[in-house]
Design an enzyme around this catalytic site. Structure first.
Site, PDB file in Angstrom:
ATOM      1  N   LYS A 112       0.863  -1.191   0.000  1.00 39.51           N
ATOM      2  CA  LYS A 112       0.000   0.000   0.000  1.00 39.51           C
ATOM      3  C   LYS A 112       0.889   1.226   0.000  1.00 39.51           C
ATOM      4  CE  LYS A 112      -4.466   0.997   0.168  1.00 39.51           C
ATOM      5  NZ  LYS A 112      -5.598   0.217  -0.354  1.00 39.51           N
TER       6      LYS A 112
HETATM    7  P1  NAD Z   1     -13.468   7.676  -3.004  1.00 38.55           P
HETATM    8  O1  NAD Z   1     -12.498   8.763  -2.755  1.00 38.55           O
HETATM    9  O2  NAD Z   1     -13.983   7.468  -4.383  1.00 38.55           O
HETATM   10  O3  NAD Z   1     -14.748   7.807  -2.050  1.00 38.55           O
HETATM   11  C1  NAD Z   1     -14.660   8.021  -0.683  1.00 38.55           C
HETATM   12  C2  NAD Z   1     -15.973   8.704  -0.286  1.00 38.55           C
HETATM   13  O4  NAD Z   1     -16.064   8.743   1.136  1.00 38.55           O
HETATM   14  C3  NAD Z   1     -16.089  10.142  -0.786  1.00 38.55           C
HETATM   15  O5  NAD Z   1     -17.383  10.348  -1.311  1.00 38.55           O
HETATM   16  C4  NAD Z   1     -15.900  10.979   0.495  1.00 38.55           C
HETATM   17  O6  NAD Z   1     -16.578  12.202   0.419  1.00 38.55           O
HETATM   18  C5  NAD Z   1     -16.512  10.038   1.509  1.00 38.55           C
HETATM   19  N1  NAD Z   1     -16.093  10.291   2.878  1.00 38.55           N
HETATM   20  C6  NAD Z   1     -14.866  10.645   3.367  1.00 38.55           C
HETATM   21  N2  NAD Z   1     -14.939  10.803   4.695  1.00 38.55           N
HETATM   22  C7  NAD Z   1     -16.218  10.553   5.059  1.00 38.55           C
HETATM   23  C8  NAD Z   1     -16.923  10.551   6.288  1.00 38.55           C
HETATM   24  N3  NAD Z   1     -16.288  10.841   7.427  1.00 38.55           N
HETATM   25  N4  NAD Z   1     -18.239  10.242   6.281  1.00 38.55           N
HETATM   26  C9  NAD Z   1     -18.878   9.922   5.132  1.00 38.55           C
HETATM   27  N5  NAD Z   1     -18.270   9.911   3.941  1.00 38.55           N
HETATM   28  C10 NAD Z   1     -16.959  10.225   3.907  1.00 38.55           C
HETATM   29  O7  NAD Z   1     -12.752   6.360  -2.442  1.00 38.55           O
HETATM   30  P2  NAD Z   1     -13.087   4.841  -2.757  1.00 38.55           P
HETATM   31  O8  NAD Z   1     -12.102   4.371  -3.770  1.00 38.55           O
HETATM   32  O9  NAD Z   1     -14.537   4.647  -2.963  1.00 38.55           O
HETATM   33  O10 NAD Z   1     -12.637   4.187  -1.366  1.00 38.55           O
HETATM   34  C11 NAD Z   1     -13.518   4.142  -0.245  1.00 38.55           C
HETATM   35  C12 NAD Z   1     -13.079   3.014   0.665  1.00 38.55           C
HETATM   36  O11 NAD Z   1     -13.067   1.804  -0.088  1.00 38.55           O
HETATM   37  C13 NAD Z   1     -11.670   3.159   1.240  1.00 38.55           C
HETATM   38  O12 NAD Z   1     -11.635   2.601   2.519  1.00 38.55           O
HETATM   39  C14 NAD Z   1     -10.834   2.331   0.288  1.00 38.55           C
HETATM   40  O13 NAD Z   1      -9.632   1.867   0.884  1.00 38.55           O
HETATM   41  C15 NAD Z   1     -11.799   1.194   0.025  1.00 38.55           C
HETATM   42  N6  NAD Z   1     -11.491   0.447  -1.193  1.00 38.55           N
HETATM   43  C16 NAD Z   1     -11.516   1.046  -2.419  1.00 38.55           C
HETATM   44  C17 NAD Z   1     -11.188   0.289  -3.543  1.00 38.55           C
HETATM   45  C18 NAD Z   1     -11.224   0.871  -4.920  1.00 38.55           C
HETATM   46  O14 NAD Z   1     -10.928   0.136  -5.875  1.00 38.55           O
HETATM   47  N7  NAD Z   1     -11.613   2.104  -5.107  1.00 38.55           N
HETATM   48  C19 NAD Z   1     -10.844  -1.053  -3.405  1.00 38.55           C
HETATM   49  C20 NAD Z   1     -10.860  -1.629  -2.146  1.00 38.55           C
HETATM   50  C21 NAD Z   1     -11.186  -0.867  -1.050  1.00 38.55           C
END
Ligand code: NAD
Length: 422
Positions: A112
């Protein structure tokens, strides 16, 4: 109302990862020797990133790349841009990647990366200069056979294109396989952008089927309406579920009749927020988590559900789209309440699975159509779900420990067979 993005760490994310490791290692009866070899990161690189900002000044950012394990293959894991990024958090996320790749049985280890920064306050030019400096600084660690970054919170396909270009400049030829989550025109895979949300959707369908809850009419609440959360919400909506509440970093909105998801996604795309969406009532973050629903999808950041609020959760299924959204204390409370928790290393593994498909396509220079990607993803996710469920039922352990047992058990087996003993 503003929802604070500050994450509280009653127990650090890495401490939580180690605590969950111990629970699974005990259940597997792993020897102390094996534990020594797989518990801690193999490599940690911390870099200083001087970047010229648009106002002419140089700002020093801090960045990290952690390779937790390469026992089963090259390191694999996203890069996060967020003000709260710390080495501790990156170590935890890298550890979870190791177990996650093993749970879905793809030939990668876990890694990571992250940069402590406020991407929302930076221009595209500043983000590009920061990304290229970071890519150059972690160059010794990355490569298609070494360690393959991907997007995570507040990074995207553009970020990956800059990393691919910076890496390729040092080689003198294009190397698409150095990152995944790239734009399609640079060797990205169809279906990668929606892969995490799609994987969450498949596991939620499996969980509902197991619990004999019809998806049609099931009420869904999503915390974090970003890439993972919004796609999962859209697919559940298309399957007949009713998405009654969603949130982002600025606000939480609610509609008891359910949202028109395509319209809500278009609104978020246009305005950058969910606040102000018509026919929605604004609610507080703690109200959102406590809503009466069949499925709660925490899809934002770590530690959203802990001992302080787990008792308020009314969902029958909690689907961890985010990494580490429920703390070990929160786990215990949810388990006592009989909540069916789909653990992160299973629930959100669709992203890394299609990243693996992208890497395979790049290495073969042969690209698949979207249906092919979806079919293969569904097969991987339903196999992993069934394997985790079987361990949960056979060994009478929590679903999180079951998933960790599957992942950690596979890494331990790889280490034994490779004969990495000193
Ligand atoms: P992203 O940046 O697209 O979305 C994150 C969202 O969370 C945003 O809309 C943001 O405004 C919101 N957010 C931030 N803080 C917040 C809070 N306190 N309360 C409510 N909403 C809040 O990111 P993503 O890629 O969707 O990732 C989100 C989670 O999923 C992370 O934990 C990431 O590690 C995990 N994840 C993502 C992927 C991927 O492929 N994108 C894969 C595995 C895991």
């Amino acid at each position: 109302m503003r929802v604070s993005e500050a994450v509280k760490f009653p127990k650090s994310a890495h401490e939580a990862a180690l605590e969950n490791f111990d629970l699974a290692a005990n259940a597997l009866d792993l020897s102390p020797d094996i534990r020594q070899m797989i518990k801690y990161p193999e490599r940690i690189l911390q870099v200083t990133l001087p970047v010229r900002l648009d106002d002419g000044h140089i700002h020093r950012f801090e960045g990290f790349r952690v390779q937790h394990s390469t026992a089963r293959g090259p390191g694999k894991g996203g890069i996060r841009y967020h003000p709260n990024v710390t080495l501790d958090e990156v170590k935890a996320l890298a550890t979870w990647m190791t177990w996650k790749c093993a749970v879905v049985n793809i030939p990668f280890g876990g890694a990571k990366g992250g940069i402590t920064c406020s991407p929302k306050d930076m221009s595209q030019g500043e983000l590009e200069r920061l990304t290229r400096r970071y890519a150059a600084s972690i160059l010794p660690l990355i490569g298609p056979s070494q360690d393959i970054p991907a997007p995570d919170v507040y990074t995207n396909s553009q970020t990956m294109a800059w990393i691919m270009d910076t890496y390729s400049m040092t080689k003198g030829y294009p190397v698409p396989g150095v990152v995944t989550g790239k734009p399609i025109c640079l060797g990205g895979s169809l279906g990668r952008n929606e892969a995490t949300g799609r994987g969450v959707y498949y596991t939620v369908l499996s969980a509902l089927e197991h619990l004999r809850i019809p998806v049609k009419g099931a009420k869904v609440v999503v915390q974090g309406f970003g890439n993972a959360g919004s796609i999962a919400a859209l697919l559940l909506h298309e399957a007949g579920a009713t998405v009654v509440a969603v949130s982002d970093s600025r606000a939480c909105i609610y509609n008891s009749k359910g949202f028109d998801l395509p319209k809500l996604m278009a609104y978020k795309e246009k305005t950058g927020q969910v606040l102000g969406f018509p026919e929605a009532q604004e609610i507080r973050p703690e109200e959102l988590l406590a809503l009466n629903c069949e499925v709660l999808v925490p899809a934002a950041l770590e530690n959203a559900i802990d001992s302080s609020n787990a008792s308020t959760i009314k969902a029958k299924v909690v689907a961890e789209a985010a990494n580490g959204p429920v703390t070990p204390d929160g786990d215990a409370e949810l388990e006592a309440k009989g909540v069916f928790l789909i653990p992160d290393i299973l629930c959100n593994a669709g992203g890394v699975t299609v990243s693996y498909f992208e890497w395979v396509q790049d290495e073969q220079h042969l690209f698949w159509d979207a249906e092919d990607v979806y079919k293969r993803l569904e097969r991987v996710m339903s196999t992993a779900f069934a394997e985790v469920l079987k361990i949960h039922l056979d060994h009478k352990v929590s679903l999180r420990t079951a998933a960790n047992m599957l992942g950690i058990g596979r890494v331990a087996e790889a280490i034994k067979i490779r004969g990495l003993y000193p």
